[in-house]
Write an enzyme that holds these catalytic residues in place. Structure first.
Site, PDB file in Angstrom:
ATOM      1  N   ASP A 277      37.105  44.503  44.388  1.00 30.89           N
ATOM      2  CA  ASP A 277      37.658  43.170  44.650  1.00 30.89           C
ATOM      3  C   ASP A 277      37.030  42.628  45.929  1.00 30.89           C
ATOM      4  O   ASP A 277      36.372  43.368  46.674  1.00 30.89           O
ATOM      5  CB  ASP A 277      39.195  43.258  44.788  1.00 30.89           C
TER       6      ASP A 277
ATOM      7  N   ASN B 231      37.956  41.842  35.013  1.00 31.15           N
ATOM      8  CA  ASN B 231      39.155  40.999  35.131  1.00 31.15           C
ATOM      9  C   ASN B 231      39.028  39.895  36.178  1.00 31.15           C
ATOM     10  O   ASN B 231      39.709  38.868  36.072  1.00 31.15           O
ATOM     11  CB  ASN B 231      40.335  41.925  35.464  1.00 31.15           C
TER      12      ASN B 231
ATOM     13  N   TYR C 177      35.793  26.930  33.725  1.00 31.37           N
ATOM     14  CA  TYR C 177      36.651  28.066  33.327  1.00 31.37           C
ATOM     15  C   TYR C 177      36.618  28.230  31.805  1.00 31.37           C
ATOM     16  O   TYR C 177      36.421  29.323  31.282  1.00 31.37           O
ATOM     17  CB  TYR C 177      38.076  27.795  33.820  1.00 31.37           C
TER      18      TYR C 177
ATOM     19  N   ILE D  75      50.187  33.156  32.927  1.00 34.13           N
ATOM     20  CA  ILE D  75      50.849  34.346  33.471  1.00 34.13           C
ATOM     21  C   ILE D  75      51.221  34.103  34.928  1.00 34.13           C
ATOM     22  O   ILE D  75      50.425  33.520  35.686  1.00 34.13           O
ATOM     23  CB  ILE D  75      49.895  35.576  33.386  1.00 34.13           C
TER      24      ILE D  75
HETATM   25  P1  NDP Z   1      44.661  36.681  40.744  1.00 37.77           P
HETATM   26  O1  NDP Z   1      44.089  35.606  41.574  1.00 37.77           O
HETATM   27  O2  NDP Z   1      46.058  37.120  40.949  1.00 37.77           O
HETATM   28  O3  NDP Z   1      43.730  37.971  40.827  1.00 37.77           O
HETATM   29  C1  NDP Z   1      42.335  37.867  40.700  1.00 37.77           C
HETATM   30  C2  NDP Z   1      41.677  38.786  41.703  1.00 37.77           C
HETATM   31  O4  NDP Z   1      40.253  38.645  41.544  1.00 37.77           O
HETATM   32  C3  NDP Z   1      42.023  38.439  43.146  1.00 37.77           C
HETATM   33  O5  NDP Z   1      42.257  39.602  43.884  1.00 37.77           O
HETATM   34  C4  NDP Z   1      40.761  37.722  43.615  1.00 37.77           C
HETATM   35  O6  NDP Z   1      40.530  37.806  45.004  1.00 37.77           O
HETATM   36  C5  NDP Z   1      39.713  38.495  42.846  1.00 37.77           C
HETATM   37  N1  NDP Z   1      38.438  37.796  42.810  1.00 37.77           N
HETATM   38  C6  NDP Z   1      38.197  36.463  42.821  1.00 37.77           C
HETATM   39  N2  NDP Z   1      36.873  36.226  42.837  1.00 37.77           N
HETATM   40  C7  NDP Z   1      36.268  37.441  42.857  1.00 37.77           C
HETATM   41  C8  NDP Z   1      34.930  37.852  42.912  1.00 37.77           C
HETATM   42  N3  NDP Z   1      33.922  36.964  42.987  1.00 37.77           N
HETATM   43  N4  NDP Z   1      34.654  39.170  42.925  1.00 37.77           N
HETATM   44  C9  NDP Z   1      35.656  40.077  42.891  1.00 37.77           C
HETATM   45  N5  NDP Z   1      36.949  39.753  42.836  1.00 37.77           N
HETATM   46  C10 NDP Z   1      37.264  38.445  42.821  1.00 37.77           C
HETATM   47  O7  NDP Z   1      44.431  36.187  39.236  1.00 37.77           O
HETATM   48  P2  NDP Z   1      45.030  36.670  37.815  1.00 37.77           P
HETATM   49  O8  NDP Z   1      45.531  38.036  37.891  1.00 37.77           O
HETATM   50  O9  NDP Z   1      45.880  35.581  37.312  1.00 37.77           O
HETATM   51  O10 NDP Z   1      43.691  36.600  36.950  1.00 37.77           O
HETATM   52  C11 NDP Z   1      43.023  37.738  36.478  1.00 37.77           C
HETATM   53  C12 NDP Z   1      42.230  37.340  35.255  1.00 37.77           C
HETATM   54  O11 NDP Z   1      43.121  36.876  34.255  1.00 37.77           O
HETATM   55  C13 NDP Z   1      41.231  36.210  35.503  1.00 37.77           C
HETATM   56  O12 NDP Z   1      40.028  36.479  34.824  1.00 37.77           O
HETATM   57  C14 NDP Z   1      41.924  35.009  34.894  1.00 37.77           C
HETATM   58  O13 NDP Z   1      41.020  34.034  34.457  1.00 37.77           O
HETATM   59  C15 NDP Z   1      42.658  35.658  33.741  1.00 37.77           C
HETATM   60  N6  NDP Z   1      43.743  34.860  33.224  1.00 37.77           N
HETATM   61  C16 NDP Z   1      44.790  34.522  34.034  1.00 37.77           C
HETATM   62  C17 NDP Z   1      45.799  33.734  33.537  1.00 37.77           C
HETATM   63  C18 NDP Z   1      46.972  33.328  34.364  1.00 37.77           C
HETATM   64  O14 NDP Z   1      47.741  32.450  33.897  1.00 37.77           O
HETATM   65  N7  NDP Z   1      47.208  33.876  35.529  1.00 37.77           N
HETATM   66  C19 NDP Z   1      45.760  33.212  32.161  1.00 37.77           C
HETATM   67  C20 NDP Z   1      44.622  33.672  31.396  1.00 37.77           C
HETATM   68  C21 NDP Z   1      43.651  34.452  31.928  1.00 37.77           C
HETATM   69  P3  NDP Z   1      41.059  36.617  45.970  1.00 37.77           P
HETATM   70  O15 NDP Z   1      42.523  36.481  45.722  1.00 37.77           O
HETATM   71  O16 NDP Z   1      40.721  37.129  47.326  1.00 37.77           O
HETATM   72  O17 NDP Z   1      40.288  35.389  45.571  1.00 37.77           O
END
Ligand code: NDP
Length: 248
Positions: A37, A88, A154, A187
């Site tokens: 991450d 993810n 997206y 979510i």
């Molecule tokens: P969160 O923001 O809670 O978690 C995502 C994590 O990914 C964070 O820790 C973030 O870090 C990290 N991150 C962002 N950019 C990068 C990068 N370039 N390299 C490494 N890590 C990175 O998001 P979600 O848990 O909601 O999302 C997870 C996945 O689920 C995503 O792919 C999202 O598109 C997908 N999703 C989510 C939905 C929702 O409603 N929440 C619906 C459908 C799909 P930081 O916080 O520091 O930016």
């Protein structure tokens, strides 16, 4: 025997939201976990370690190929192998196409689409060197199937994952490597809730047949199904886990 006993799992974006929930449940089921991450959140890592499994963190920007290569190498260096990868990490854009900056487009597709390509490139190369193969789950979205105003980068990325997953499944069908995409509805995670007003929450809830948002654990369970031997005949699939969002 726990489902992920003796299995090594790499989770990108695993320090928050859906990735963190997946790490906690996988640790409970015996996996050794590498979280890749942007930033370490020690409390989140402690929550994962509390499940009693081995876990480690590597700083990684998935949009940089060298970081993804390094994350796979670090996983193997720490735990000896790579059995499961959960691609993810994801971010979202927020502007109509005619106003979207080139930078915003490149940033979002760089993480959500290129990042998954880099991930699979190095994960599959490693898994092909193991007799036991592996399993990969790419985290798509309902936006892998439909669109929403303001999130073209997206939506294009998440649609792209479905196609890339199919190609990867075809290329690795006889190498004992299964690759699938999961499609969460909305979510309750920081990605979604950090800037959500009461009105936008109500709008999002209304779009699901179940008239509520999902919880990260509800996605984590489905991710771990696809990652486990329970899904031994599943590859190239897109699995919606969306409270009926795609029903209309
Ligand atoms: P969160 O923001 O809670 O978690 C995502 C994590 O990914 C964070 O820790 C973030 O870090 C990290 N991150 C962002 N950019 C990068 C990068 N370039 N390299 C490494 N890590 C990175 O998001 P979600 O848990 O909601 O999302 C997870 C996945 O689920 C995503 O792919 C999202 O598109 C997908 N999703 C989510 C939905 C929702 O409603 N929440 C619906 C459908 C799909 P930081 O916080 O520091 O930016």
């Amino acid at each position: 025997m726990k489902r992920f006993e003796n299995k090594v799992m790499l989770i990108t974006g695993g320090i928050s939201g859906i990735g963190k929930a997946t790490a906690i449940l996988a640790a409970r089921e015996g996996a050794s976990i590498m979280i890749a991450d942007l930033r370490l959140n020690q409390q989140a890592l402690d929550d994962i370690l509390q499940e009693g499994a081995e876990a480690a963190f590597i700083a990684c920007d998935v949009s940089k190929p060298e970081d993804m290569e390094n994350a796979v190498a670090a996983t193997v260096a720490q735990f000896g192998r790579l059995d499961v990868a959960i691609n993810n990490a994801g971010i979202v854009d927020a502007s109509p196409i005619h106003e979207k900056s080139i930078e915003e487009w490149q940033k979002v597709t760089g993480v959500n689409l290129n990042g998954v390509f880099y991930g699979m490139k190095y994960e599959i190369a490693r898994m092909r060197r193991q007799d036991t193969g592996g399993a990969i789950v790419n985290v798509g979205s309902i936006m892998s199937q439909v669109g929403e105003i303001g999130i073209a980068a997206y939506t294009a990325s998440k649609h792209g994952l479905v196609g890339m997953t199919k190609v990867a499944a075809l290329e690795n069908g006889t190498s004992n490597i299964r690759i699938n995409t999961i499609g969460p509805g909305y979510i309750e995670t920081p990605l979604l809730m950090d800037n959500a007003s009461a009105d936008s929450r109500a709008y999002m809830e209304s779009k699901h047949a179940m008239k509520r948002l999902g919880k990260p654990e509800e996605i984590a369970k489905a991710i771990l199904f696809l990652a486990s031997d329970d899904a031994s005949f599943c590859t190239g699939a897109y699995l919606p886990v969306d409270g009926g969002y795609l029903c209309q």
